[in-house]
Design a protein around this motif. Structure first.
Motif, PDB file in Angstrom:
ATOM      1  N   GLU A 142       1.659 -24.375  13.557  1.00  0.00           N
ATOM      2  CA  GLU A 142       0.521 -23.971  14.382  1.00  0.00           C
ATOM      3  C   GLU A 142       0.976 -23.425  15.733  1.00  0.00           C
ATOM      4  OE1 GLU A 142       0.860 -26.792  12.898  1.00  0.00           O
ATOM      5  OE2 GLU A 142      -0.852 -27.180  11.578  1.00  0.00           O
ATOM      6  N   ALA A 143       1.967 -24.072  16.325  1.00  0.00           N
ATOM      7  CA  ALA A 143       2.453 -23.632  17.633  1.00  0.00           C
ATOM      8  C   ALA A 143       3.133 -22.272  17.524  1.00  0.00           C
ATOM      9  CB  ALA A 143       3.419 -24.665  18.210  1.00  0.00           C
ATOM     10  N   ARG A 144       3.889 -22.049  16.452  1.00  0.00           N
ATOM     11  CA  ARG A 144       4.550 -20.758  16.280  1.00  0.00           C
ATOM     12  C   ARG A 144       3.520 -19.646  16.066  1.00  0.00           C
ATOM     13  NH1 ARG A 144       9.833 -20.790  12.628  1.00  0.00           N
ATOM     14  NH2 ARG A 144       9.842 -18.733  13.618  1.00  0.00           N
ATOM     15  N   LEU A 145       2.443 -19.985  15.357  1.00  0.00           N
ATOM     16  CA  LEU A 145       1.378 -18.995  15.171  1.00  0.00           C
ATOM     17  C   LEU A 145       0.644 -18.740  16.479  1.00  0.00           C
ATOM     18  CD1 LEU A 145      -0.097 -20.208  11.754  1.00  0.00           C
ATOM     19  CD2 LEU A 145       1.509 -18.348  12.144  1.00  0.00           C
ATOM     20  N   ALA A 146       0.375 -19.804  17.228  1.00  0.00           N
ATOM     21  CA  ALA A 146      -0.351 -19.660  18.492  1.00  0.00           C
ATOM     22  C   ALA A 146       0.440 -18.851  19.504  1.00  0.00           C
ATOM     23  CB  ALA A 146      -0.689 -21.038  19.060  1.00  0.00           C
ATOM     24  N   ALA A 147       1.772 -18.930  19.456  1.00  0.00           N
ATOM     25  CA  ALA A 147       2.585 -18.167  20.402  1.00  0.00           C
ATOM     26  C   ALA A 147       2.468 -16.671  20.170  1.00  0.00           C
ATOM     27  CB  ALA A 147       4.048 -18.598  20.291  1.00  0.00           C
TER      28      ALA A 147
ATOM     29  N   PRO B  87      -1.931 -30.745  14.853  1.00  0.00           N
ATOM     30  CA  PRO B  87      -1.996 -30.007  13.586  1.00  0.00           C
ATOM     31  C   PRO B  87      -3.425 -29.938  13.049  1.00  0.00           C
ATOM     32  CG  PRO B  87      -0.151 -31.530  13.574  1.00  0.00           C
ATOM     33  CD  PRO B  87      -0.937 -31.848  14.808  1.00  0.00           C
ATOM     34  N   ASP B  88      -3.823 -28.750  12.656  1.00  0.00           N
ATOM     35  CA  ASP B  88      -5.169 -28.513  12.158  1.00  0.00           C
ATOM     36  C   ASP B  88      -5.064 -27.458  11.064  1.00  0.00           C
ATOM     37  OD1 ASP B  88      -7.794 -27.913  11.637  1.00  0.00           O
ATOM     38  OD2 ASP B  88      -8.406 -27.837  13.740  1.00  0.00           O
ATOM     39  N   SER B  89      -5.271 -27.844   9.824  1.00  0.00           N
ATOM     40  CA  SER B  89      -5.112 -26.914   8.707  1.00  0.00           C
ATOM     41  C   SER B  89      -6.127 -25.783   8.769  1.00  0.00           C
ATOM     42  CB  SER B  89      -5.238 -27.666   7.380  1.00  0.00           C
ATOM     43  OG  SER B  89      -6.507 -28.309   7.299  1.00  0.00           O
ATOM     44  N   ALA B  90      -7.373 -26.095   9.183  1.00  0.00           N
ATOM     45  CA  ALA B  90      -8.387 -25.055   9.273  1.00  0.00           C
ATOM     46  C   ALA B  90      -8.007 -24.030  10.323  1.00  0.00           C
ATOM     47  CB  ALA B  90      -9.743 -25.676   9.601  1.00  0.00           C
ATOM     48  N   LEU B  91      -7.514 -24.494  11.488  1.00  0.00           N
ATOM     49  CA  LEU B  91      -7.087 -23.573  12.537  1.00  0.00           C
ATOM     50  C   LEU B  91      -5.890 -22.739  12.069  1.00  0.00           C
ATOM     51  CD1 LEU B  91      -7.152 -22.509  15.440  1.00  0.00           C
ATOM     52  CD2 LEU B  91      -5.700 -24.455  16.087  1.00  0.00           C
ATOM     53  N   GLU B  92      -4.982 -23.384  11.370  1.00  0.00           N
ATOM     54  CA  GLU B  92      -3.816 -22.660  10.870  1.00  0.00           C
ATOM     55  C   GLU B  92      -4.225 -21.529   9.934  1.00  0.00           C
ATOM     56  OE1 GLU B  92       0.073 -23.375   8.017  1.00  0.00           O
ATOM     57  OE2 GLU B  92      -0.932 -25.108   8.931  1.00  0.00           O
ATOM     58  N   GLN B  93      -5.139 -21.807   9.020  1.00  0.00           N
ATOM     59  CA  GLN B  93      -5.588 -20.774   8.086  1.00  0.00           C
ATOM     60  C   GLN B  93      -6.287 -19.633   8.817  1.00  0.00           C
ATOM     61  OE1 GLN B  93      -4.811 -20.596   4.891  1.00  0.00           O
ATOM     62  NE2 GLN B  93      -3.608 -22.473   5.207  1.00  0.00           N
ATOM     63  N   THR B  94      -6.993 -19.949   9.871  1.00  0.00           N
ATOM     64  CA  THR B  94      -7.657 -18.907  10.649  1.00  0.00           C
ATOM     65  C   THR B  94      -6.643 -18.029  11.375  1.00  0.00           C
ATOM     66  OG1 THR B  94      -9.592 -20.333  10.957  1.00  0.00           O
ATOM     67  CG2 THR B  94      -9.339 -18.477  12.469  1.00  0.00           C
ATOM     68  N   LEU B  95      -5.665 -18.666  11.984  1.00  0.00           N
ATOM     69  CA  LEU B  95      -4.669 -17.909  12.735  1.00  0.00           C
ATOM     70  C   LEU B  95      -3.794 -17.055  11.827  1.00  0.00           C
ATOM     71  CD1 LEU B  95      -3.525 -20.565  15.382  1.00  0.00           C
ATOM     72  CD2 LEU B  95      -5.295 -18.803  15.592  1.00  0.00           C
TER      73      LEU B  95
ATOM     74  N   LEU C  87      -7.846 -16.429  23.270  1.00  0.00           N
ATOM     75  CA  LEU C  87      -9.161 -15.972  22.828  1.00  0.00           C
ATOM     76  C   LEU C  87      -9.354 -16.202  21.332  1.00  0.00           C
ATOM     77  CD1 LEU C  87     -11.534 -14.629  24.322  1.00  0.00           C
ATOM     78  CD2 LEU C  87     -10.717 -12.425  23.474  1.00  0.00           C
ATOM     79  N   LEU C  88      -8.275 -16.138  20.572  1.00  0.00           N
ATOM     80  CA  LEU C  88      -8.342 -16.400  19.132  1.00  0.00           C
ATOM     81  C   LEU C  88      -8.080 -17.871  18.818  1.00  0.00           C
ATOM     82  CD1 LEU C  88      -6.548 -13.366  17.447  1.00  0.00           C
ATOM     83  CD2 LEU C  88      -8.925 -14.047  17.181  1.00  0.00           C
ATOM     84  N   VAL C  89      -7.135 -18.463  19.530  1.00  0.00           N
ATOM     85  CA  VAL C  89      -6.750 -19.844  19.222  1.00  0.00           C
ATOM     86  C   VAL C  89      -7.922 -20.796  19.449  1.00  0.00           C
ATOM     87  CG1 VAL C  89      -5.199 -21.731  19.819  1.00  0.00           C
ATOM     88  CG2 VAL C  89      -4.337 -19.368  19.746  1.00  0.00           C
ATOM     89  N   PHE C  90      -8.673 -20.601  20.545  1.00  0.00           N
ATOM     90  CA  PHE C  90      -9.775 -21.502  20.888  1.00  0.00           C
ATOM     91  C   PHE C  90     -11.141 -20.920  20.515  1.00  0.00           C
ATOM     92  CE2 PHE C  90      -6.304 -22.457  23.866  1.00  0.00           C
ATOM     93  CZ  PHE C  90      -6.132 -23.817  23.596  1.00  0.00           C
ATOM     94  N   ARG C  91     -11.139 -19.906  19.654  1.00  0.00           N
ATOM     95  CA  ARG C  91     -12.385 -19.255  19.264  1.00  0.00           C
ATOM     96  C   ARG C  91     -13.145 -20.112  18.259  1.00  0.00           C
ATOM     97  NH1 ARG C  91     -13.148 -16.053  14.734  1.00  0.00           N
ATOM     98  NH2 ARG C  91     -14.954 -14.651  14.785  1.00  0.00           N
ATOM     99  N   LYS C  92     -14.455 -20.131  18.374  1.00  0.00           N
ATOM    100  CA  LYS C  92     -15.275 -20.866  17.424  1.00  0.00           C
ATOM    101  C   LYS C  92     -15.436 -20.049  16.143  1.00  0.00           C
ATOM    102  CE  LYS C  92     -17.967 -23.149  21.053  1.00  0.00           C
ATOM    103  NZ  LYS C  92     -19.315 -23.372  21.609  1.00  0.00           N
ATOM    104  N   PRO C  93     -15.432 -20.691  14.976  1.00  0.00           N
ATOM    105  CA  PRO C  93     -15.568 -19.971  13.711  1.00  0.00           C
ATOM    106  C   PRO C  93     -16.885 -19.218  13.643  1.00  0.00           C
ATOM    107  CG  PRO C  93     -14.875 -22.236  13.334  1.00  0.00           C
ATOM    108  CD  PRO C  93     -15.263 -22.152  14.775  1.00  0.00           C
TER     109      PRO C  93
END
Length: 1484
Positions: A16-21, A258-266, A26-32
């Motif tokens: 997740e951190a590697r994806l967030a970097a 770790p958040d699987s839903a956030l990971e799939q979104t990113l 704006l995308l990382v904290f975006r609501k679905p």
């Protein structure tokens, strides 16, 4: 990435951190939200930073760059520059939305009532950025400067795409305003949009109104007290909920749970190939590469009347279609970004893992499809423009650790953007794309040249018109033309298959087909050119055709074109085509049927009644029948051969036609197929027919490949390093050899020399390179035998390392295509293996692969071995020849074939052993793959990886365990290691950033070997040594018994005498040689030279090659260099006879006084001992060199050198060196004929040997003494004792072959003593067979050598054999068997006997036999009047023991040419078994 600490992401980061970097907050904290594009608006402040001068800098690189290394430098400059700006923005709480080209866009999202405070914060951030980074000076003279624009207000964001791939867009008026503000700004200026100026606290700013209602230039802020801004900053932090809370990172997004839903979104916002590498766990610094890609930029300009939401739907529709089309062609939609009038889509073909052979063609076809779709289906579209470029770029990470993006950087990136503006409304491409697409020229239209901003030479431009069928035929030609000066190499079997097809066609009266299949570049087209020549020479009519990939989609194209060539209408003008065809068809095809060929050959015959009533199928059948009829009639007159190159591109209808034709018409078809290929059903049916023969084309043999290289370079000889370079890269592929040779010529790294010109011999070190090259040259015969023809040889320039020469673009593309067929983990392993070198050890490979365990490593290795990408090196297999890098291209060592390793467990492993299938060594099995994979690494990462390799290998760079470690150059590290610094470490390697591109790359990681490592002085003898030193050996027998006892007893403390297999040769190949290369690449020339000397010493040690210059025949230069070496060691050696006398006096008297001086400071003793060790070696070399000359002056110099060697050894206080010195002095005394001094020095050596410690040096000295004793006993006639000490014999046949092969070797010609015995012995051997012409040849050479010999064993033995030849010549002279030797008298022969007894006093073993020979000569002189029959008896009696029995001539010939003739068993027989009466008879 670009910088060390800024790029090296922590290895423990979660996915997740590697994806967030890689993504903005704006995308990382975006609501679905839903799947449809939906506008979301927020208040915020935008900061746009535009780096000016970057395009101009890229243009400078594009004009001057000769390789991708310049692109590497360009990428590092930009990444280093932009990373500091990114970190500064993050420190002020900004969110980096994207880094597009040379523009950075950041956003501060806040509430509307907070805008004024945040504008103040962003303005302060902008001022500091301009202050710190506003101007960046580059070495190229092009400064990088910043233009900053600010805007504030309502920001709209929308996400387009599907469930697989999504893209974030930020749109709105304020986004346009920030772009407008950037355009208004000049270099080093900050401009605020008018809305931003209205929203800010204006009293705090010093501004200048640029344009009313448009822009305001910010000059400064009115903050007097710096603490005022600190308070303001703390206040603003309350408005930024995602500001960092930890000092360890700059972003909160990197510390999320770790958040699987956030990971799939990113994951949806990141390209697939990058996701694979992240999932694989590859470090970010391993992801960046340099490669050639094809870029497609799609620009959509919309009408201003379009609503925002409707515009989003248009972009969504375009994005879905573009991504679908691009991915089908092997590309990826990299990013979407907005501009004032519309949006742009950047697509890239050829990113890591996506490389395809025909990417340019795919890019053009995809672009035209997109162009058509957008015009036809997207309403509100005002203008569609697409530009395509192809070229090398940097593909990798740009930015800081906390926030970076995957992007492409290069001159072609700037060019593709400029082309959109220069050629609007078109599908335009550059010339490189046009050429590499291999599409028909009629699909393009050349565009007029236009000026482009900051691009001085954009090159030719073309408009792509789409795939169209032009009204024209293919051209009659082959890809290659036959070279009449160069023969076709290694293609006898292939030509034989063609000749067999000719015979079958003649006898069976049926058609025959020969299909040659092989990989790209194997010479298929060259083979067709040769067949074309041979067939025309035999009277065949040959019709050639080369197909392209586009031809496979045109029905009946191959038949149409070949028949047009047959009718000779392919080259005639269009207006004459119908008349020409009419003449050809007349008499063969009925006139009413001529109209059948209208559509096929683009003619207009009148439509006949018969044809008008035919349907399409009937017309096709009739056309084929007419072709059969025409060809059948033509074959009766002249045999036909059809040549089709690249037949895998032939259409199915043509395959069907040819298959039917062969069964009825006796023609020959020759085709080529390039692997890999996929054939249609009709093609497979054709291959299975009895008339078709499939012939695979094999690769060229190594000798043929080198011959081809000589032809390409226009020389008759090439050096060994160039041979290795070509063989490593070509793997028998002729195309690779041709392209590499042309690339070497274009890069001007070869030197050409006239072979006919006599080169003057210079006593300079530089002249050695030419001498060394001659011994390792590969030579060919000249193409013609003209006497006045100029012949050339080539060498490599001294400052060029061929192993680091970049591949030509064509070959790199081929190899990268193969690399991208592998999985990401396989690609990473191959790239790391490329850094290791040609021979890859598993341990070192695993060391470079972070996080890989043994199971994963073995699994990937097995997969690569199964695909033949890598292959295991078996124990019996020769290691690939990897030359040791040396200055001035001097070959210090001789490459020899590796012996079978008796113990496969070579101790290179530092940790526990892996369970490997065969061995721990691998090599590449695919040509060019290693070189291409190595070139993909950015320069900074290359250096870091080579540094890791060097650190791993440095602890192993010593002698193997069975040799008890230590340096190969004795005491080497004591000489070169500096005094330790206060920190306690000696600096070995420190890669410094000289161009401000890297910041603090790994330093002080690699160190020179410490004097305490792998070598320790023995201060206290062991118990066995004390016992040994208490016993003194006084005779040779006692000495030999003592040695035998110690060999049997061994050492209780250290198993120093255990006969373990030596692994020094493996250390040379796998440690020292690669270590030298690693140090060179990282820029540590001092360390590279250290390990080069170690490698050279190891090579000389293993090959028993003790004098480099001597082995090149440069005796004078060798002495000069030895004296220079002594001078560097603070020890002078005189050059004049007076200096010799004075120095001899000093050595005899002053030295004995100096030994009583107290020892120096203990801290300096080790370095002093190292210097003394080198002095001893230099002096030993000097006396051996002077001893080669038989002059009195040389003897004086040699005597002084031995005396100085003995004194230096005694000063060295090392008994092993003292023993060696006395052995050398005894050998010299024996050579000079001083029997008393000879035996005295030998006894001194025996006594001193009892004081030798049980160490490696002591054992070597003992072995040297045993060899000297064997030599002595041979001189004195004690053959049995000599055999016990190691006397060797060689068969006569082996000796004769050796002499014939190395007769002109500079080594042998300098050994006068040995060669006298050789030629005399050969003369006697040929006399035995009555081959008197050969006897005369060798006797004449021996007679020239007599005066140049000394009293050594070899010299004495050669003299004896020469005397035997003389006696035999006196005997045979009356018979008239000698044609070229002048007659000799017995008095002249007796002078030689007198000279022997005066010279060879130290070899009494020969005296009795020589006395017998002398008696025979004297008897012959007294009985000259007697008949010939009466004198043969005593001569036969004497020469009975001269003839060699059993076809064996005892000779001790070492591999390096230290050849000695030793026939002492015959001498012993003479001494022990001679009948007393026979002796008396001879003497009488």
């Amino acid at each position: 990435m670009a910088t060390s600490e800024q790029v090296a992401a922590p290895p423990l980061w979660p996915v997740e951190a590697r994806l967030a970097a890689l993504l903005p907050d704006l995308l990382v904290f975006r609501k679905p939200r839903g799947s449809e594009p939906e506008l979301a608006t927020a208040q915020g402040v935008l900061l746009g930073v535009h780096v000016t001068g970057f395009t101009a800098l890229m243009d400078r690189f594009s004009l001057t760059c000769k390789s991708e290394r310049d692109m590497d430098k360009l990428a590092h400059i930009f990444s280093y520059y932009i990373s500091d700006i990114v970190e500064h923005v993050l420190c002020f709480g900004g969110d980096i939305l994207n880094i597009t080209g040379n523009v950075l866009l950041a956003l501060w999202t806040v509430e509307q009532n907070q805008l004024s405070d945040i504008i103040t914060l962003v303005a302060k951030c902008s001022l500091e950025i301009q202050e710190k980074f506003g101007i960046y000076h580059t070495k190229e003279g092009q400064d990088l400067q910043l233009k900053i624009g600010l805007s504030a207000g309502r920001i709209s964001q929308v996400i387009v795409g599907d469930e697989q791939r999504q893209y974030l867009l930020v749109i709105g008026r304020d986004v346009d305003d920030v772009q407008l503000a950037q355009r208004f700004a000049q270099a080093n200026e900050i401009v605020l949009s008018w809305n931003c100026w209205k929203l800010c606290e204006q009293y705090m700013f010093e501004v200048e109104i640029m344009r009313e209602d448009e822009a305001v230039k910010l000059r400064d802020m009115r903050i007097i007290d710096p603490f005022d801004f600190d308070e303001h900053f703390d206040k603003c932090l309350d408005y930024l909920p995602h500001y960092r809370t930890s000092a360890d990172t700059l972003r909160t997004a990197l510390e999320l749970d770790p958040d699987s839903a956030l990971e799939q979104t990113l994951r949806k916002h990141i390209m697939k190939n990058l996701l694979k590498k992240i999932d694989e766990g590859q470090p970010m610094e391993y992801i960046s590469e340099f490669r050639t890609v094809t870029m497609v930029l799609v620009s959509l300009e919309f009408h201003k009347t379009a609503w925002m939401l409707h515009l989003c739907h248009l972009i969504q529709e375009a994005a879905l279609y573009i991504s679908t089309v691009i991915e089908k062609g092997g590309g990826q939609l990299s990013r979407i970004f907005m501009f004032e009038k519309g949006c742009m889509f950047l697509c890239v073909f050829g990113l890591p893992g996506d490389k395809k052979p025909d990417e340019c063609a795919h890019a053009l076809k995809s672009s035209f499809s997109i162009f058509s779709f957008c015009w036809e289906n997207l309403a509100e579209t005002k203008l569609v423009s697409i530009s395509i470029t192809n070229g090398p770029v940097f593909c990798g990470m740009v930015g800081a650790v906390a926030r970076h993006e995957y992007t492409v950087i290069g001159p072609k990136v700037s060019l593709v953007a400029r082309m959109i503006t220069a050629y609007p409304g078109l599908v335009s491409c550059d010339e490189v794309t046009y050429l590499r697409s291999m599409l028909p020229a009629y699909n393009f239209k050349k565009l007029p040249e236009k000026m482009m901003k900051n691009i001085s030479n954009p090159g030719k431009m073309y408009e792509y018109l789409g795939h169209r069928r032009c009204i024209m035929f293919g051209k009659r030609h082959l890809a290659r033309e036959r070279n009449k000066n160069h023969l076709l190499l290694d293609r006898e079997k292939e030509l034989e298959a063609f000749q067999m097809a000719q015979q079958r066609c003649l006898h069976q009266k049926k058609g025959q087909a020969v299909l040659y299949e092989g990989g790209k570049g194997y010479g298929k087209s060259q083979l067709l050119a040769e067949i074309n020549f041979l067939a025309q020479k035999e009277g065949y009519r040959v019709l050639p055709l080369k197909l392209k990939e586009a031809d496979s989609t045109q029905c009946f194209y191959a038949v149409q074109t070949l028949m047009a060539i047959f009718f000779e209408i392919d080259t005639c003008p269009a207006y004459y085509r119908q008349e020409c065809l009419h003449k050809q068809l007349q008499g063969m095809v009925q006139e009413p049927l001529h109209c059948l060929f209208n559509d096929l050959f683009f003619v207009k015959f009148p439509l006949s009644f018969e044809v008008s009533h035919m349907d399409d199928l009937a017309r096709q059948k009739k056309v084929k029948a007419c072709f059969f009829q025409v060809l059948q009639k033509a074959v009766r007159e002249t045999p036909l051969i059809f040549l089709i190159d690249e037949a895998q591109y032939m259409d199915a209808a043509s395959w069907e036609f040819w298959g039917t034709l062969l069964s009825s018409v006796p023609i020959i078809m020759v085709m080529t197929l390039t692997l890999p290929f996929t054939l249609c059903g009709w093609a497979q049916h054709f291959l299975q027919s009895p008339q078709a023969v499939l012939v695979p084309i094999s690769k060229l043999a190594a000798t043929s490949l080198l011959r081809m290289a000589c032809w390409e370079l226009g020389v008759v000889s090439i050096p060994q390093e160039l041979q290795i370079y070509l063989l490593h890269r070509c793997f028998g592929n002729p195309l690779y050899c041709e392209v590499l040779c042309q690339d070497l010529l274009s890069k001007d790294i070869l030197l050409f020399h006239d072979l006919q010109k006599e080169e003057e011999e210079n006593s300079k070190w530089e002249s050695l390179s030419a001498t060394a090259m001659k011994s390792t040259m590969y030579s060919i015969s000249p193409a013609t035998s003209e006497e006045d023809q100029e012949l050339y040889v080539c060498t490599v320039k001294d400052d060029v390392n061929l192993d680091t020469v970049l591949l030509p673009p064509l070959l790199k593309e081929i190899a990268v295509n193969q690399l991208d067929q592998l999985s990401p983990e396989e690609q990473l392993l191959v790239k790391c293996a490329a850094v290791v070198g040609h021979s890859i050890h598993v341990d070192l490979l695993q060391h470079l692969l972070p996080g890989w365990d043994e199971n994963k490593l073995l699994q990937v290795l097995r997969a690569l071995v199964d695909m033949h990408v890598l292959r295991w090196l078996t124990q019996s297999q020769e290691l690939p020849a990897e030359p040791i890098l040396e200055p001035s291209s001097i070959e210090i060592i001789k490459q020899t074939k590796e012996k079978e390793k008796s113990d496969p467990g070579f101790p290179l492993r530092l940790q526990k052993e892996l369970s490997l299938p065969q061995t721990e060594l691998l090599e590449f099995g695919v040509p060019l793959l290693r070189e291409a994979a190595w070139e993909l690494w950015p320069k900074a990462q290359q250096i870091a990886l080579h540094l890791e390799c060097a650190c791993f290998l440095q602890d192993l760079a010593c002698r193997c365990g069975s040799c008890h470690g230590g340096d190969f150059v004795s005491f080497h590290r004591f000489v070169i290691c500096p005094t330790k610094s206060s920190s306690g470490t000696s600096r070995f390697c420190s890669y410094k950033d000289t161009g401000s591109v890297l910041t603090q790359v790994i330093t002080e990681k690699l160190q020179l070997p410490s004097p305490q490592d792998s070598f320790q002085f023995q201060t206290k003898p062991s118990r066995s040594q004390e016992v040994f030193t208490s016993e003194h050996c006084r005779t040779e027998e006692e000495f030999l018994d003592q040695v035998n006892r110690k060999l049997a007893q061994g050492s209780p403390e250290k198993d120093v005498l255990t006969m373990k297999p030596c692994h020094c040769e493996e250390i040379l190949k796998l440690v020292l040689s690669p270590l030298t290369q690693h140090c060179l690449i990282i820029g540590e020339t001092t360390c590279a030279f250290y390990y080069l000397l170690e490698a050279a010493a190891a090579s000389l040690d293993l090959s028993d090659n003790y004098m480099v210059c001597f082995n090149m025949g440069q005796i004078t230069l060798a002495k000069k260099l030895a004296r220079q070496a002594l001078r560097l060691l603070k020890r002078n050696f005189p050059c004049t006879w007076f200096g010799v006398l004075f120095q001899t006096f000093l050595e005899k008297y002053w030295h004995s006084c100096s030994l009583s001086q107290p020892p120096n400071n203990p801290s300096e003793n080790k370095k002093k001992l190292a210097i003394l060790q080198q002095r001893v070696h230099c002096l030993s070399l000097l006396w051996q060199l002077y001893n080669l000359e038989a002059t009195a002056s040389s003897r004086r110099f040699a005597c002084l050198a031995t005396l100085m060697q003995k004194n230096s050894a005694e000063e060295f206080a090392n008994e092993a060196q003292v023993v060696s010195a006395y052995v050398a002095l005894s050998q010299f005394s024996q050579n000079m004929g001083d029997r008393e001094k000879w035996l005295h020095c030998e006894q001194m050596a025996i006594q001193k040997s009892s004081l030798c410690w049980f160490s490696r040096e002591g054992l070597l000295a003992t072995a040297q003494l045993m060899q000297a004793l064997a030599y002595t006993k041979l001189c004195l006639g004690h053959l049995d004792f000599s055999i016990k000490l190691g006397l060797l014999c060689r068969p006569f046949g082996e000796c004769l072959r050796f002499i014939q092969h190395y007769e002109h070797s500079c080594v042998l010609t300098s050994q006068s003593n040995v060669m006298l015995g050789v030629h005399s012995s050969l003369a006697m051997w040929f006399a035995q067979g009555s081959q008197w012409n050969l006897f005369e040849h060798h006797f004449s050479k021996a007679r020239q050598l007599v005066k140049r010999t000394n009293a050594s064993l070899f010299g004495s033995h050669g003299f004896v054999r020469f005397l035997e030849c003389h006696v035999l010549m006196l005997q045979k002279m009356p018979e008239g068997v000698f044609m070229r030797i002048p007659p000799e008298t017995h008095s002249h022969t007796l002078k030689y006997f007198k000279e022997f007894f005066s010279r060879c006093v130290t070899c009494p073993v020969y005296h009795q036999w020589v006395s017998e020979l002398k008696a025979s000569v004297m008897r012959y002189g007294k009985r000259e009047s007697m008949s010939m029959t009466n004198i043969i008896g005593p001569f036969d009696t004497c020469f009975t023991r001269i003839w060699i029995e059993g076809d064996v001539l005892e000779e001790d010939i070492s591999f390096e040419g230290n050849l000695g003739i030793q026939r002492f068993d015959r001498v012993a027989d003479v001494k022990e078994n001679k009948d007393e009466e026979e002796i008396q008879e001879c003497i009488c």
